[in-house]
Design a protein around this motif. Structure first.
Motif: not given
Length: 329
Positions: A207-214
């Protein structure tokens, strides 16, 4: 302390080389080496990015910094680069800093990501070290290998990175022992999270967007991460002072201590942490941070915006403004 953190002048030099020096931590290290009176060469794979970094350093310091387009995975290319730098400036300090950051759960990576991390970070550091040592023995010079707290314990969703950085740390300690008799010092550097703007070029999977978020939030958090300029200054001080080991950031020191005292408990705690990180929807190509989409949840979007904002403020100073090649720091 000033007299301890400057190198004595030489007929040619002192000469310093920083791999992965076109942006991020490498660029900050080059800046501080220039300020200590070194003739600095920065190396990376992207010629345009290198020229932009050299121009930026000239505007900031007035010093001419040399550039070397080099892929540290290619030992022959690294050897030729060392020869050129030695003949021009001498070699007194070499910093192996080139790396790639891959952020993804295990289900979203495969053997190729582990191989890529090892080739770029471990073999890159190995090639840099082996090709530099003949010159450093002659100058009784200094070698620094940039590891990470991720190499001191396994970090969830950063497993290829952790494996490669663990190998870099072992290499630094072994080289320190084997080269001390020749007057060469080797410093193992293990930074924690730093605000370098590297979230833009780091690679994300699952989940690239969630990984980038954290990741961007953690890398920008003031209590978890460290100002990159201050980190670079401390690293250069440690290298000049011939320290064997440097661990940066309070969380990194705490993690190292906890793992040393209670490795089993620490491993179980990282397992609990992993459960809080995003689940993988399946394996796919990794994407750089600037390509990551917006998280689905509003809280995640706010978290990403908060973390990215702190990192974005240093992006220009760290030459992270444009999408770059896969190597980062």
């Amino acid at each position: 302390m000033a007299h301890r953190t400057r190198l004595p002048p030489r007929r040619r030099g002192p000469g310093a080389l920083v791999t992965g020096g076109s942006r991020g931590l490498g660029l900050y290290l080059a800046r501080h080496l220039v300020e200590r009176g070194c003739n600095v060469t920065i190396a990376a794979r992207d010629a345009a990015e290198l020229e932009r970094a050299a121009h930026q350093l000239y505007e900031e310091t007035g010093a001419t910094v040399h550039v070397a387009v080099c892929d540290v995975r290619d030992r022959a290319a690294v050897g030729e680069m060392m020869r050129v730098v030695h003949e021009r400036d001498g070699l007194d300090i070499v910093v192996a800093n080139a790396g790639v950051i891959q952020v993804a759960p295990l289900e979203a990576v495969g053997p190729e990501e582990f191989t890529d991390a090892m080739e770029t970070m471990f073999h890159g550091a190995l090639h840099t070290s082996l090709e530099a040592l003949p010159y450093l023995r002659g100058s009784r010079g200094r070698l620094a290998l940039i590891g990470s707290v991720g190499g001191l314990l396994g970090v969830p969703h950063l497993l290829p990175y952790s494996c490669a950085k663990a190998a870099v740390g072992a290499l630094a300690e072994g080289l320190h022992a084997e080269t001390a008799a020749a007057g060469v010092s080797v410093t193992a550097v293990h930074p924690g999270l730093m605000r370098t703007g590297s979230h833009r070029q780091a690679e994300f999977g699952g989940d690239t967007s969630a990984e980038f978020g954290w990741f961007s939030a953690a890398a920008g958090a003031p209590l978890l991460s460290m100002d990159a300029d201050r980190a670079a200054r401390r690293i250069v001080d440690a290298v000049i002072q011939r320290r064997a080991r440097l661990v940066l950031t309070a969380p990194a020191k705490a993690a190292q201590l906890a793992h040393g005292i209670a490795p089993g408990l620490t491993t179980r705690l990282t397992g609990l942490t992993a459960r809080l990180l995003p689940a993988a929807p399946g394996k796919g190509p990794l994407r750089q941070g600037h390509e990551a989409g917006l998280p689905r949840h509003r809280i995640a979007r706010r978290l990403r915006a908060w973390g990215s904002a702190r990192n974005d403020r240093v992006a220009r100073h760290a030459n992270q403004r444009e999408p770059g090649p896969r190597t980062s720091s």
